[in-house]
Write a protein that holds these residues in place. Structure first.
Motif, PDB file in Angstrom:
ATOM      1  N   SER A  19      -0.294  -3.589  -4.012  1.00  0.00           N
ATOM      2  CA  SER A  19       1.060  -4.127  -3.980  1.00  0.00           C
ATOM      3  C   SER A  19       1.370  -4.309  -5.650  1.00  0.00           C
ATOM      4  CB  SER A  19       1.135  -5.495  -3.289  1.00  0.00           C
ATOM      5  OG  SER A  19       2.582  -5.928  -3.247  1.00  0.00           O
ATOM      6  N   ALA A  20       0.440  -4.586  -6.387  1.00  0.00           N
ATOM      7  CA  ALA A  20       0.794  -4.815  -7.881  1.00  0.00           C
ATOM      8  C   ALA A  20       1.048  -3.422  -8.440  1.00  0.00           C
ATOM      9  CB  ALA A  20      -0.588  -5.381  -8.527  1.00  0.00           C
ATOM     10  N   LYS A  21       0.239  -2.497  -7.918  1.00  0.00           N
ATOM     11  CA  LYS A  21       0.571  -0.925  -8.362  1.00  0.00           C
ATOM     12  C   LYS A  21       1.566  -0.631  -8.061  1.00  0.00           C
ATOM     13  CE  LYS A  21      -0.269   3.184  -9.915  1.00  0.00           C
ATOM     14  NZ  LYS A  21      -0.012   3.486 -11.412  1.00  0.00           N
ATOM     15  N   ALA A  22       2.257  -0.606  -6.892  1.00  0.00           N
ATOM     16  CA  ALA A  22       3.483  -0.194  -6.318  1.00  0.00           C
ATOM     17  C   ALA A  22       4.619  -1.178  -7.027  1.00  0.00           C
ATOM     18  CB  ALA A  22       3.436  -0.617  -4.993  1.00  0.00           C
ATOM     19  N   ALA A  23       4.295  -2.267  -7.452  1.00  0.00           N
ATOM     20  CA  ALA A  23       5.575  -3.195  -8.004  1.00  0.00           C
ATOM     21  C   ALA A  23       5.696  -2.713  -9.546  1.00  0.00           C
ATOM     22  CB  ALA A  23       5.036  -4.798  -7.753  1.00  0.00           C
ATOM     23  N   ALA A  24       4.462  -2.363 -10.048  1.00  0.00           N
ATOM     24  CA  ALA A  24       4.589  -1.920 -11.606  1.00  0.00           C
ATOM     25  C   ALA A  24       5.388  -0.514 -11.446  1.00  0.00           C
ATOM     26  CB  ALA A  24       3.034  -1.914 -11.962  1.00  0.00           C
ATOM     27  N   GLU A  25       5.122   0.034 -10.376  1.00  0.00           N
ATOM     28  CA  GLU A  25       5.810   1.377 -10.603  1.00  0.00           C
ATOM     29  C   GLU A  25       7.322   1.438  -9.803  1.00  0.00           C
ATOM     30  OE1 GLU A  25       4.633   3.832 -12.087  1.00  0.00           O
ATOM     31  OE2 GLU A  25       2.369   3.414 -12.375  1.00  0.00           O
ATOM     32  N   GLY A  26       7.510   0.228  -9.397  1.00  0.00           N
ATOM     33  CA  GLY A  26       8.869   0.140  -8.837  1.00  0.00           C
ATOM     34  C   GLY A  26       9.007   0.802  -7.418  1.00  0.00           C
ATOM     35  N   TRP A  27       7.819   0.835  -6.675  1.00  0.00           N
ATOM     36  CA  TRP A  27       7.937   1.926  -5.426  1.00  0.00           C
ATOM     37  C   TRP A  27       7.983   0.703  -4.266  1.00  0.00           C
ATOM     38  CZ3 TRP A  27       3.042   4.745  -7.498  1.00  0.00           C
ATOM     39  CH2 TRP A  27       3.531   5.668  -8.211  1.00  0.00           C
ATOM     40  N   ASN A  28       8.619   0.953  -3.373  1.00  0.00           N
ATOM     41  CA  ASN A  28       8.663  -0.067  -2.034  1.00  0.00           C
ATOM     42  C   ASN A  28       7.706   0.656  -1.043  1.00  0.00           C
ATOM     43  OD1 ASN A  28      10.485  -1.722  -3.261  1.00  0.00           O
ATOM     44  ND2 ASN A  28      12.155  -0.870  -2.262  1.00  0.00           N
ATOM     45  N   VAL A  29       6.718  -0.016  -0.593  1.00  0.00           N
ATOM     46  CA  VAL A  29       5.746   0.415   0.405  1.00  0.00           C
ATOM     47  C   VAL A  29       5.329  -0.507   1.449  1.00  0.00           C
ATOM     48  CG1 VAL A  29       4.904   2.174  -1.432  1.00  0.00           C
ATOM     49  CG2 VAL A  29       3.752   0.063  -1.074  1.00  0.00           C
ATOM     50  N   VAL A  30       4.787   0.191   2.310  1.00  0.00           N
ATOM     51  CA  VAL A  30       4.022  -0.648   3.265  1.00  0.00           C
ATOM     52  C   VAL A  30       2.339  -0.180   3.244  1.00  0.00           C
ATOM     53  CG1 VAL A  30       3.615  -0.758   5.847  1.00  0.00           C
ATOM     54  CG2 VAL A  30       5.662  -0.339   5.072  1.00  0.00           C
TER      55      VAL A  30
END
Length: 132
Positions: A19-30
Motif C-alpha cells: 500500500s505504501a508503494k502504491a500510495a507513493a506512486e499515486g496508484w489506486n489498487v486492491v
C-alpha cells in the motif's frame, strides 16, 4: 509435518508495504493476501479503485499460490506462444500476483490489481519484500 503459513499480522505487514508503494506512486489498487491454503486473509481496496479489481487481485494471488510462481511468468509463457496455458483451471495469467516465500516454502501469496499490470507487479513486489 507442520506447514508454515502467514499470520494476520504478517499479512497486514505485506499489505502495508504494498500500500505504501502504491500510495507513493499515486496508484489506486486492491491488495489481496492469501494464506498457504488459498484462503483470503486480508483485502484492502484504496478509495477510487475500480470494483473489478477486487476479484482480479484475489485471482492473481490465488494463481501465484497454486502454481508457486509469479503470474508474470505465466503471462510471459502465454505471450511466447504457449496459448494452451490459458485453458488451465484457476489461472489468471496477468502480472501482479506473487507467491510469498519464507525459508524456501510458499506460505501465502499477494495479488494486486488496479493499474497497469507491470505497476501491479511493482506493488506486489514491495509487499513481498516486506516479509523477508
Amino acid at each position: 509435518l507442520i506447514r508454515k503459513t502467514l499470520s494476520l499480522s504478517e499479512a497486514k505487514q505485506v499489505a502495508a508495504a504494498a500500500s505504501a508503494k502504491a500510495a507513493a506512486e499515486g496508484w489506486n489498487v486492491v491488495i489481496a493476501v492469501h494464506d498457504h491454503g488459498g484462503n483470503l486473509i486480508y483485502l484492502e481496496r484504496a478509495d477510487g479503485t475500480q470494483l473489478g479489481s477486487i476479484v482480479v487481485a484475489q485471482e492473481k494471488s490465488r494463481t501465484a499460490l497454486m502454481f508457486k510462481r509469479p503470474t508474470k511468468v505465466l503471462e510471459d509463457t502465454i505471450l511466447s506462444g504457449r496459448v494452451h496455458m490459458m485453458s488451465l483451471p484457476g489461472i489468471t495469467s496477468v502480472e501482479g500476483g506473487l507467491p510469498l516465500i519464507v525459508d524456501g516454502e510458499v506460505v501465502g501469496s499477494i495479488g494486486v490489481s488496479g493499474v497497469q499490470s507491470s505497476q501491479d507487479g511493482q506493488v506486489a513486489a514491495a509487499g513481498a519484500a516486506a516479509l523477508t
